[in-house]
Design an enzyme around this catalytic site. Structure first.
Site, PDB file in Angstrom:
ATOM      1  N   TYR A 136      -2.799  18.372  -4.090  1.00  0.00           N
ATOM      2  CA  TYR A 136      -2.313  17.488  -5.095  1.00  0.00           C
ATOM      3  C   TYR A 136      -1.287  18.264  -5.796  1.00  0.00           C
ATOM      4  O   TYR A 136      -0.196  17.384  -6.274  1.00  0.00           O
ATOM      5  CB  TYR A 136      -3.611  17.433  -6.073  1.00  0.00           C
ATOM      6  CG  TYR A 136      -3.180  16.581  -7.333  1.00  0.00           C
ATOM      7  CD1 TYR A 136      -2.848  15.313  -7.412  1.00  0.00           C
ATOM      8  CD2 TYR A 136      -2.895  17.146  -8.565  1.00  0.00           C
ATOM      9  CE1 TYR A 136      -2.492  14.310  -8.454  1.00  0.00           C
ATOM     10  CE2 TYR A 136      -2.780  16.393  -9.975  1.00  0.00           C
ATOM     11  CZ  TYR A 136      -2.493  15.188  -9.802  1.00  0.00           C
ATOM     12  OH  TYR A 136      -2.164  14.311 -10.876  1.00  0.00           O
ATOM     13  N   ASP A 192       0.847  -1.262   0.126  1.00  0.00           N
ATOM     14  CA  ASP A 192       0.097   0.029  -0.107  1.00  0.00           C
ATOM     15  C   ASP A 192       0.808   1.249  -0.087  1.00  0.00           C
ATOM     16  O   ASP A 192       1.598   1.537   1.155  1.00  0.00           O
ATOM     17  CB  ASP A 192      -0.971  -0.029   1.236  1.00  0.00           C
ATOM     18  CG  ASP A 192      -1.945   1.110   1.276  1.00  0.00           C
ATOM     19  OD1 ASP A 192      -2.103   1.868   0.332  1.00  0.00           O
ATOM     20  OD2 ASP A 192      -2.662   0.928   2.080  1.00  0.00           O
ATOM     21  N   ALA A 215       0.764  20.635  -4.767  1.00  0.00           N
ATOM     22  CA  ALA A 215       1.945  20.441  -3.738  1.00  0.00           C
ATOM     23  C   ALA A 215       2.534  19.371  -3.859  1.00  0.00           C
ATOM     24  O   ALA A 215       3.890  19.118  -3.811  1.00  0.00           O
ATOM     25  CB  ALA A 215       1.410  21.135  -2.434  1.00  0.00           C
ATOM     26  N   LYS A 225       2.750  17.199  -6.355  1.00  0.00           N
ATOM     27  CA  LYS A 225       3.594  17.090  -7.638  1.00  0.00           C
ATOM     28  C   LYS A 225       4.475  17.985  -7.654  1.00  0.00           C
ATOM     29  O   LYS A 225       5.615  17.847  -8.292  1.00  0.00           O
ATOM     30  CB  LYS A 225       2.403  17.192  -8.645  1.00  0.00           C
ATOM     31  CG  LYS A 225       1.421  16.194  -9.022  1.00  0.00           C
ATOM     32  CD  LYS A 225       2.000  14.845  -9.107  1.00  0.00           C
ATOM     33  CE  LYS A 225       0.999  13.786  -9.320  1.00  0.00           C
ATOM     34  NZ  LYS A 225       1.666  12.471  -9.869  1.00  0.00           N
TER      35      LYS A 225
END
Length: 228
Positions: free
Chosen positions: A144, A54, A146, A148
């Site tokens: 999201y 996971d 941040a 990336k």
């Protein structure tokens, strides 16, 4: 035969990349989140090696994966898996931030660390599937974007660090791609969704394969794709 380790191969871009490489007769190591997804990967890609871990729990990756056995030599490590949770900064609590950063940033960093010996053995290639949001942060996607933006920094540092070992590093920044994640995002934001205005997953997969196939005298460091 080249050996590739791929995350996110159950759907979307990751599945398209796995299909393309499998069609070339290459050896695939595929990471699944749970046993059910691992079984689906084995059915879709007969002969592939499937591992279960996971990415939302990056601190467990070393123990979980080393118990299952990791490849000793790799031609590429393809970080395609990712998660997205829309929401303004004033709305999102720490939970979504932690999950997004765990899957999109911390897990790729840890997985790269674990597989660097195998990559160095073959002078391999690490590909990070980033996003247009990793270059320009839109409203409503702060967490999201941040993650990336930070993934871009990880790739740049890794590229410089691994140059002496012959390991190449590429970041791919697609715009909107016709994936289940994209459709869900539009629905949650109340925006009409038209797949015809998006990149296809196969187009992105072809670009990834092109970066892998580049001759050893060069590196594609950053690739930006836009629809149409």
């Amino acid at each position: 035969m080249s050996v590739h380790f791929i995350t996110g191969a159950n759907s979307g871009i990751g599945a398209a990349v796995a299909r393309l490489l499998a069609a070339r007769g290459e050896d695939l190591w595929l990471l699944a989140r749970d046993p059910g997804r691992a079984a689906a990967l084995r059915a879709a890609f007969p002969g592939s090696h499937t591992l279960v871990a996971d990415l939302a729990v990056p601190g467990d990756l070393a123990a979980v994966l080393e118990l299952q056995g990791l490849p000793q030599q790799l031609d590429s490590l393809l970080h395609v898996a990712g998660v997205l949770e829309p929401g303004a900064v004033g709305q999102l609590g720490t939970g979504p931030w932690q999950e997004i950063c765990a899957v999109n940033l911390l897990a790729p960093a840890e997985l790269t660390r674990l597989l660097l010996p195998a990559l160095r053995a073959r002078r391999g290639h690490v590909v990070f599937l980033n996003s247009g949001a990793g270059l320009h942060a839109p409203p409503g996607l702060a967490a999201y974007a941040a993650s990336k933006f930070a993934l871009k920094a990880l790739a740049e540092s890794l590229r410089a660090e691994e140059y002496p070992h012959g390991v190449r590093v590429t970041s791919v920044y697609p715009g909107e791609v016709d994936t289940p994640m994209q459709a869900e995002l539009h629905a949650r934001l109340g925006i009409a969704y038209d797949p015809a205005t998006c990149l296809t997953v196969d187009s992105v997969a072809e670009v990834v394969a092109g970066a892998l196939d580049l001759s050893r005298d060069g590196t594609v460091s950053d690739l930006m794709l836009r629809p149409g």
